[in-house]
Design a protein around this motif. Structure first.
Motif, PDB file in Angstrom:
ATOM      1  N   ILE A 110      -3.153   7.247  -8.558  1.00  0.00           N
ATOM      2  CA  ILE A 110      -4.022   6.459  -7.685  1.00  0.00           C
ATOM      3  C   ILE A 110      -3.689   6.790  -6.240  1.00  0.00           C
ATOM      4  O   ILE A 110      -2.744   6.252  -5.646  1.00  0.00           O
ATOM      5  N   LEU A 111      -4.434   7.715  -5.683  1.00  0.00           N
ATOM      6  CA  LEU A 111      -4.270   8.120  -4.285  1.00  0.00           C
ATOM      7  C   LEU A 111      -2.830   8.510  -3.971  1.00  0.00           C
ATOM      8  O   LEU A 111      -2.283   8.150  -2.916  1.00  0.00           O
ATOM      9  N   THR A 112      -2.198   9.250  -4.879  1.00  0.00           N
ATOM     10  CA  THR A 112      -0.841   9.734  -4.647  1.00  0.00           C
ATOM     11  C   THR A 112      -0.885  10.985  -3.777  1.00  0.00           C
ATOM     12  O   THR A 112      -1.944  11.588  -3.579  1.00  0.00           O
ATOM     13  N   TYR A 150     -10.103  -3.098   0.016  1.00  0.00           N
ATOM     14  CA  TYR A 150     -10.454  -1.676   0.071  1.00  0.00           C
ATOM     15  C   TYR A 150     -11.950  -1.419   0.177  1.00  0.00           C
ATOM     16  O   TYR A 150     -12.372  -0.289   0.359  1.00  0.00           O
ATOM     17  N   LEU A 162     -11.862   1.440  -6.751  1.00  0.00           N
ATOM     18  CA  LEU A 162     -11.311   2.362  -5.758  1.00  0.00           C
ATOM     19  C   LEU A 162     -12.109   3.663  -5.718  1.00  0.00           C
ATOM     20  O   LEU A 162     -12.349   4.227  -4.647  1.00  0.00           O
ATOM     21  N   ALA A 208      -9.286   8.225   2.607  1.00  0.00           N
ATOM     22  CA  ALA A 208      -8.473   7.992   1.417  1.00  0.00           C
ATOM     23  C   ALA A 208      -7.193   7.223   1.743  1.00  0.00           C
ATOM     24  O   ALA A 208      -6.814   6.282   1.028  1.00  0.00           O
ATOM     25  N   LYS A 209      -6.536   7.595   2.832  1.00  0.00           N
ATOM     26  CA  LYS A 209      -5.279   6.930   3.205  1.00  0.00           C
ATOM     27  C   LYS A 209      -5.527   5.507   3.702  1.00  0.00           C
ATOM     28  O   LYS A 209      -4.698   4.617   3.485  1.00  0.00           O
ATOM     29  N   VAL A 223      -8.403   9.632  -7.510  1.00  0.00           N
ATOM     30  CA  VAL A 223      -8.131   8.327  -8.131  1.00  0.00           C
ATOM     31  C   VAL A 223      -8.413   8.425  -9.620  1.00  0.00           C
ATOM     32  O   VAL A 223      -9.550   8.702 -10.024  1.00  0.00           O
ATOM     33  N   LYS A 249      -6.056   3.532   0.555  1.00  0.00           N
ATOM     34  CA  LYS A 249      -4.763   3.384  -0.111  1.00  0.00           C
ATOM     35  C   LYS A 249      -3.922   2.304   0.550  1.00  0.00           C
ATOM     36  O   LYS A 249      -3.318   1.460  -0.133  1.00  0.00           O
ATOM     37  N   GLU A 250      -3.893   2.305   1.865  1.00  0.00           N
ATOM     38  CA  GLU A 250      -3.108   1.313   2.608  1.00  0.00           C
ATOM     39  C   GLU A 250      -3.598  -0.106   2.319  1.00  0.00           C
ATOM     40  O   GLU A 250      -2.794  -1.022   2.065  1.00  0.00           O
ATOM     41  N   TYR A 291      -5.310  -1.076  -0.293  1.00  0.00           N
ATOM     42  CA  TYR A 291      -5.088  -1.370  -1.704  1.00  0.00           C
ATOM     43  C   TYR A 291      -3.650  -1.794  -1.945  1.00  0.00           C
ATOM     44  O   TYR A 291      -3.390  -2.769  -2.673  1.00  0.00           O
ATOM     45  N   GLU A 292      -2.707  -1.099  -1.353  1.00  0.00           N
ATOM     46  CA  GLU A 292      -1.287  -1.403  -1.575  1.00  0.00           C
ATOM     47  C   GLU A 292      -0.882  -2.728  -0.937  1.00  0.00           C
ATOM     48  O   GLU A 292       0.076  -3.355  -1.376  1.00  0.00           O
TER      49      GLU A 292
END
Length: 275
Positions: free
Chosen positions: A238-240, A61, A116, A265-266, A233, A269-270, A272-273
């Motif tokens: 967390i970036l929901t 990230y 993050l 942000a997206k 965050v 998030k991508e 990070y996941e």
């Protein structure tokens, strides 16, 4: 647990580890006076610190595709400000040892949240103002430090279960903290940084994040941007979809492009996941 106990805990904390103090002193000079070679030498003199920085900065990230293998390379590619934040983050977590269970997260997850926040601040705000993004990204990395102090006090009071259950139920953690001990963990961060003689503007920003404090147009802009990041965050979200919607509303209020913020942000998030 009360505010006086929190202040007492802060006042009894030792100075940050030697290298962090020297790096902080070096960073406090004007940017043009910072010698990269001296900064690298200081960091490399602490093996644990060097390893921590390289581990953190190679996280997906942070947005760099190639592996960063040396402190010199990290400083060159990410800049003095980012590395300064990483040094402080490691020193703070080493000095203020705390069990983060009261906030419903593991210590590893809490550390990820901090990184993050910094990545989001840096990658989003650099599209608006690069110089200010470089100043704010290190603060975003360490702004949750007050929660370490609060968590320590919760553990001392034997209230882990009670505190964590309430955290799960509340929508606004800051309001919950204020009701419980008359302040917020961000204000506590400000007190913590004041104790360590850190950047005075960082102290003012954190103290003004939830309460009326010293203010001017620039300070209000700094505070608003920090509010965006902590909304997107945090230990509950967390970036929901929910947290990004709330953060987007704040971005719009600032007069900035919501699409630019969401794109960054997206993307974070991508990565990070997937990590």
């Amino acid at each position: 647990m009360d505010f006086k106990a929190i202040v007492k805990d802060i006042n009894e904390l030792p100075p940050l580890r030697d290298v962090a103090g020297l790096v902080q002193e070096l960073h406090s000079k004007n940017d043009q006076d910072i010698k990269i070679t001296e900064l690298v030498r200081l960091i490399e003199s602490d093996a644990a610190l060097s390893a921590n920085i390289l581990h953190a900065i190679n996280a997906p990230y942070y947005g760099f595709s190639r592996k960063i293998a040396s402190i010199s390379q990290a400083v060159t590619l990410f800049g003095v400000h980012t590395v300064y934040g990483l040094v402080l983050n490691f020193a703070i977590h080493s000095t203020v040892k705390a069990n983060m269970r009261p906030y419903g997260v593991s210590n590893a997850k809490f550390n990820e949240i901090c990184h993050l926040q910094s990545a989001l601040m840096n990658q989003w705000y650099s599209k608006i103002d690069l110089r200010h993004a470089q100043f704010l990204a290190p603060l975003a990395l360490i702004m949750e430090s007050g929660k370490l102090v609060v968590a320590r006090e919760v553990v001392k009071a034997g209230k882990i279960k009670e505190f964590s259950e309430q955290i799960k139920e509340v929508e606004d953690i800051t309001n919950f903290e204020d009701t419980l001990f008359g302040s917020s963990s961000y204000y506590v961060s400000g007190l913590l940084f004041e104790h360590w003689n850190m950047e005075p503007l960082y102290v003012d920003i954190l103290k003004g994040l939830d309460y009326e404090y010293k203010t001017n147009a620039q300070m209000e802009a700094y505070i608003a941007s920090m509010d965006v990041v902590r909304t997107a965050v945090n230990v509950k979200d967390i970036l929901t979809e929910t947290s990004l919607t709330k953060a987007s509303e704040l971005v719009e209020e600032m007069g900035f492009m919501v699409d630019d913020f969401l794109t960054v942000a997206k993307r974070i998030k991508e990565k990070y996941e997937k990590s």
